[in-house]
Design a protein around this motif. Structure first.
Motif, PDB file in Angstrom:
ATOM      1  N   GLY A 186       0.851  -1.195   0.000  1.00 29.68           N
ATOM      2  CA  GLY A 186       0.000   0.000   0.000  1.00 29.68           C
ATOM      3  C   GLY A 186       0.882   1.237   0.000  1.00 29.68           C
ATOM      4  O   GLY A 186       1.872   1.294   0.740  1.00 29.68           O
ATOM      5  N   VAL A 187       0.561   2.217  -0.834  1.00 36.46           N
ATOM      6  CA  VAL A 187       1.364   3.436  -0.947  1.00 36.46           C
ATOM      7  C   VAL A 187       0.526   4.635  -0.512  1.00 36.46           C
ATOM      8  O   VAL A 187      -0.616   4.799  -0.972  1.00 36.46           O
ATOM      9  CB  VAL A 187       1.857   3.642  -2.392  1.00 36.46           C
ATOM     10  N   LEU A 226      -3.489  11.035 -11.460  1.00 37.99           N
ATOM     11  CA  LEU A 226      -3.710  10.180 -10.297  1.00 37.99           C
ATOM     12  C   LEU A 226      -4.738   9.096 -10.608  1.00 37.99           C
ATOM     13  O   LEU A 226      -4.553   7.927 -10.265  1.00 37.99           O
ATOM     14  CB  LEU A 226      -4.182  11.023  -9.106  1.00 37.99           C
ATOM     15  N   MET A 227      -5.812   9.494 -11.267  1.00 38.21           N
ATOM     16  CA  MET A 227      -6.852   8.531 -11.620  1.00 38.21           C
ATOM     17  C   MET A 227      -6.308   7.470 -12.576  1.00 38.21           C
ATOM     18  O   MET A 227      -6.592   6.278 -12.428  1.00 38.21           O
ATOM     19  CB  MET A 227      -8.037   9.263 -12.254  1.00 38.21           C
ATOM     20  N   ARG A 228      -5.516   7.898 -13.540  1.00 40.88           N
ATOM     21  CA  ARG A 228      -4.953   6.966 -14.512  1.00 40.88           C
ATOM     22  C   ARG A 228      -4.028   5.947 -13.849  1.00 40.88           C
ATOM     23  O   ARG A 228      -3.933   4.795 -14.281  1.00 40.88           O
ATOM     24  CB  ARG A 228      -4.191   7.749 -15.585  1.00 40.88           C
ATOM     25  N   GLU A 229      -3.362   6.350 -12.781  1.00 39.94           N
ATOM     26  CA  GLU A 229      -2.450   5.451 -12.077  1.00 39.94           C
ATOM     27  C   GLU A 229      -3.157   4.665 -10.965  1.00 39.94           C
ATOM     28  O   GLU A 229      -2.512   3.934 -10.217  1.00 39.94           O
ATOM     29  CB  GLU A 229      -1.277   6.245 -11.484  1.00 39.94           C
ATOM     30  N   GLY A 230      -4.466   4.832 -10.835  1.00 38.31           N
ATOM     31  CA  GLY A 230      -5.220   4.078  -9.836  1.00 38.31           C
ATOM     32  C   GLY A 230      -5.003   4.554  -8.422  1.00 38.31           C
ATOM     33  O   GLY A 230      -5.139   3.771  -7.463  1.00 38.31           O
ATOM     34  N   ILE A 231      -4.680   5.838  -8.252  1.00 38.38           N
ATOM     35  CA  ILE A 231      -4.428   6.405  -6.930  1.00 38.38           C
ATOM     36  C   ILE A 231      -5.686   7.114  -6.441  1.00 38.38           C
ATOM     37  O   ILE A 231      -6.216   8.000  -7.109  1.00 38.38           O
ATOM     38  CB  ILE A 231      -3.242   7.387  -6.975  1.00 38.38           C
ATOM     39  N   ASP A 283       1.320  -6.201   3.408  1.00 35.31           N
ATOM     40  CA  ASP A 283       2.583  -6.715   3.930  1.00 35.31           C
ATOM     41  C   ASP A 283       3.562  -5.574   4.164  1.00 35.31           C
ATOM     42  O   ASP A 283       4.306  -5.566   5.151  1.00 35.31           O
ATOM     43  CB  ASP A 283       3.178  -7.728   2.950  1.00 35.31           C
ATOM     44  N   VAL A 284       3.568  -4.616   3.233  1.00 36.88           N
ATOM     45  CA  VAL A 284       4.449  -3.454   3.343  1.00 36.88           C
ATOM     46  C   VAL A 284       3.636  -2.207   3.025  1.00 36.88           C
ATOM     47  O   VAL A 284       2.921  -2.157   2.009  1.00 36.88           O
ATOM     48  CB  VAL A 284       5.644  -3.548   2.366  1.00 36.88           C
ATOM     49  N   LEU A 285       3.709  -1.214   3.897  1.00 37.71           N
ATOM     50  CA  LEU A 285       3.078   0.077   3.647  1.00 37.71           C
ATOM     51  C   LEU A 285       4.170   1.091   3.350  1.00 37.71           C
ATOM     52  O   LEU A 285       5.109   1.256   4.134  1.00 37.71           O
ATOM     53  CB  LEU A 285       2.251   0.530   4.840  1.00 37.71           C
ATOM     54  N   VAL A 286       4.063   1.744   2.197  1.00 35.98           N
ATOM     55  CA  VAL A 286       5.047   2.735   1.767  1.00 35.98           C
ATOM     56  C   VAL A 286       4.508   4.121   2.056  1.00 35.98           C
ATOM     57  O   VAL A 286       3.404   4.473   1.624  1.00 35.98           O
ATOM     58  CB  VAL A 286       5.361   2.586   0.263  1.00 35.98           C
ATOM     59  N   LEU A 287       5.280   4.904   2.795  1.00 40.15           N
ATOM     60  CA  LEU A 287       4.883   6.257   3.159  1.00 40.15           C
ATOM     61  C   LEU A 287       5.803   7.251   2.466  1.00 40.15           C
ATOM     62  O   LEU A 287       7.032   7.171   2.600  1.00 40.15           O
ATOM     63  CB  LEU A 287       4.965   6.437   4.680  1.00 40.15           C
ATOM     64  N   ILE A 288       5.198   8.175   1.720  1.00 37.44           N
ATOM     65  CA  ILE A 288       5.959   9.248   1.060  1.00 37.44           C
ATOM     66  C   ILE A 288       5.640  10.523   1.828  1.00 37.44           C
ATOM     67  O   ILE A 288       4.610  11.171   1.614  1.00 37.44           O
ATOM     68  CB  ILE A 288       5.569   9.346  -0.426  1.00 37.44           C
ATOM     69  N   ALA A 289       6.499  10.866   2.758  1.00 37.30           N
ATOM     70  CA  ALA A 289       6.245  11.966   3.688  1.00 37.30           C
ATOM     71  C   ALA A 289       7.560  12.332   4.371  1.00 37.30           C
ATOM     72  O   ALA A 289       8.568  11.639   4.226  1.00 37.30           O
ATOM     73  CB  ALA A 289       5.198  11.567   4.732  1.00 37.30           C
ATOM     74  N   CYS A 290       7.523  13.418   5.140  1.00 31.54           N
ATOM     75  CA  CYS A 290       8.744  13.837   5.835  1.00 31.54           C
ATOM     76  C   CYS A 290       8.502  14.220   7.286  1.00 31.54           C
ATOM     77  O   CYS A 290       9.446  14.377   8.046  1.00 31.54           O
ATOM     78  CB  CYS A 290       9.387  15.026   5.101  1.00 31.54           C
ATOM     79  N   VAL A 310      -1.144  -2.820  -4.394  1.00 33.35           N
ATOM     80  CA  VAL A 310      -2.564  -3.173  -4.448  1.00 33.35           C
ATOM     81  C   VAL A 310      -3.467  -2.012  -4.051  1.00 33.35           C
ATOM     82  O   VAL A 310      -4.680  -2.075  -4.251  1.00 33.35           O
ATOM     83  CB  VAL A 310      -2.853  -4.397  -3.548  1.00 33.35           C
ATOM     84  N   ASP A 311      -2.883  -0.945  -3.498  1.00 26.90           N
ATOM     85  CA  ASP A 311      -3.672   0.202  -3.065  1.00 26.90           C
ATOM     86  C   ASP A 311      -2.756   1.415  -2.982  1.00 26.90           C
ATOM     87  O   ASP A 311      -1.609   1.297  -2.516  1.00 26.90           O
ATOM     88  CB  ASP A 311      -4.307  -0.078  -1.699  1.00 26.90           C
ATOM     89  N   ALA A 312      -3.239   2.585  -3.420  1.00 23.79           N
ATOM     90  CA  ALA A 312      -2.446   3.808  -3.344  1.00 23.79           C
ATOM     91  C   ALA A 312      -3.382   4.979  -3.058  1.00 23.79           C
ATOM     92  O   ALA A 312      -4.476   5.066  -3.647  1.00 23.79           O
ATOM     93  CB  ALA A 312      -1.672   4.043  -4.639  1.00 23.79           C
ATOM     94  N   HIS A 313      -2.958   5.880  -2.174  1.00 25.29           N
ATOM     95  CA  HIS A 313      -3.815   6.980  -1.717  1.00 25.29           C
ATOM     96  C   HIS A 313      -3.006   8.270  -1.622  1.00 25.29           C
ATOM     97  O   HIS A 313      -1.861   8.268  -1.151  1.00 25.29           O
ATOM     98  CB  HIS A 313      -4.429   6.650  -0.355  1.00 25.29           C
ATOM     99  N   TYR A 314      -3.631   9.356  -2.045  1.00 22.22           N
ATOM    100  CA  TYR A 314      -2.996  10.670  -2.103  1.00 22.22           C
ATOM    101  C   TYR A 314      -3.828  11.649  -1.278  1.00 22.22           C
ATOM    102  O   TYR A 314      -5.037  11.780  -1.487  1.00 22.22           O
ATOM    103  CB  TYR A 314      -2.931  11.117  -3.566  1.00 22.22           C
TER     104      TYR A 314
END
Length: 246
Positions: free
Chosen positions: A12-13, A94-99, A132-139, A64-68
């Protein structure tokens, strides 16, 4: 490597949208790459990086899942500032990439509550979808409790962090840094600025794929230029979130 009988690694991103905007603007305007971040390339990189860390076949590591998440100006205000087309174009990307997008109204104090929403949504989805793995893009170091709570679920975390200096005409340079506490808490911390600069000129397909190339596309011009420090009603309190606490 055969994938027969092996378990799929579910990823999940989750994007802090304002931080991602700063990163993308930095590489377009201030970095030798002179290109925006490609969302498709970023997800491709994530799959391969997770595979490397997990000792897994990349084909079995899937997003399998991505959220912005981001604060957003009212439509009328965005239109008055000539930002509406750019925002809508990026939403198309974002829509095209399934986010999946999550917005809160941008108020006089800037973004309020969006980080809390991201953390709550990330934990709830990790619980129910069993990433299994959650990816966080943040600071922001405020996400440390999220990473600790995810650990109680057995969810491993990958942090994509950047440190860089933002230069804007007529303004003092501002340094954006990923909180060290956040780096220390992540299962797999990845300091992307170091990785990108170390691989410059080496023909690394994964790193080169992080950037848009060729003819301009909607994604190139629309990675959310709005709202910028010059167009949004920033206050000192709002800036603390935008430039990240350490």
């Amino acid at each position: 490597m055969s994938g027969l009988g092996q378990k799929l690694t579910r990823i999940g991103v989750f994007y802090d949208g304002n931080f991602f905007r700063l990163v993308s603007n930095h590489y377009l305007h201030s970095h030798p790459r002179q290109a925006r971040i490609s969302l498709a390339g970023l997800h491709h990189f994530v799959r391969h990086r997770v595979a490397l860390e997990e000792g897994q076949d990349p084909r079995l590591c899937q997003v399998v899942d991505a959220h912005y998440f981001r604060g957003r100006l009212r439509a009328q205000e965005a239109d008055e500032r000539n930002l509406l087309l750019a925002e809508r174009s990026f939403e198309d990307v974002l829509m095209r990439e399934g986010i999946t997008t999550h917005y809160l109204p941008m108020g006089p104090q800037g973004e309020k509550g969006i980080d809390v929403w991201l953390a709550l949504e990330a934990f709830e989805l990790a619980l129910h979808k069993r990433f299994d793995v959650l990816v966080l893009i943040a600071c922001d170091g405020d996400f440390v409790p999220l990473l600790r709570k995810l650990a109680t679920l057995g969810t491993r975390t990958m942090l994509l962090g950047w440190n860089f200096t933002v230069s804007e005409p007529g303004r003092d340079d501002r340094e954006t840094r990923t909180a060290q506490s956040l780096v220390d808490e992540a299962t797999y911390p990845v300091l992307m600025h170091q990785l990108i600069d170390q691989q410059a000129g080496r023909g690394d397909a994964l790193v080169d794929g992080l950037f848009l190339r060729g003819e301009p596309r909607p994604e190139r011009s629309a990675v959310a230029e709005a709202p910028t420090a010059d167009t949004a009603p920033w206050t000192q309190a709002a800036c603390s979130a935008a430039w990240c606490r350490t």
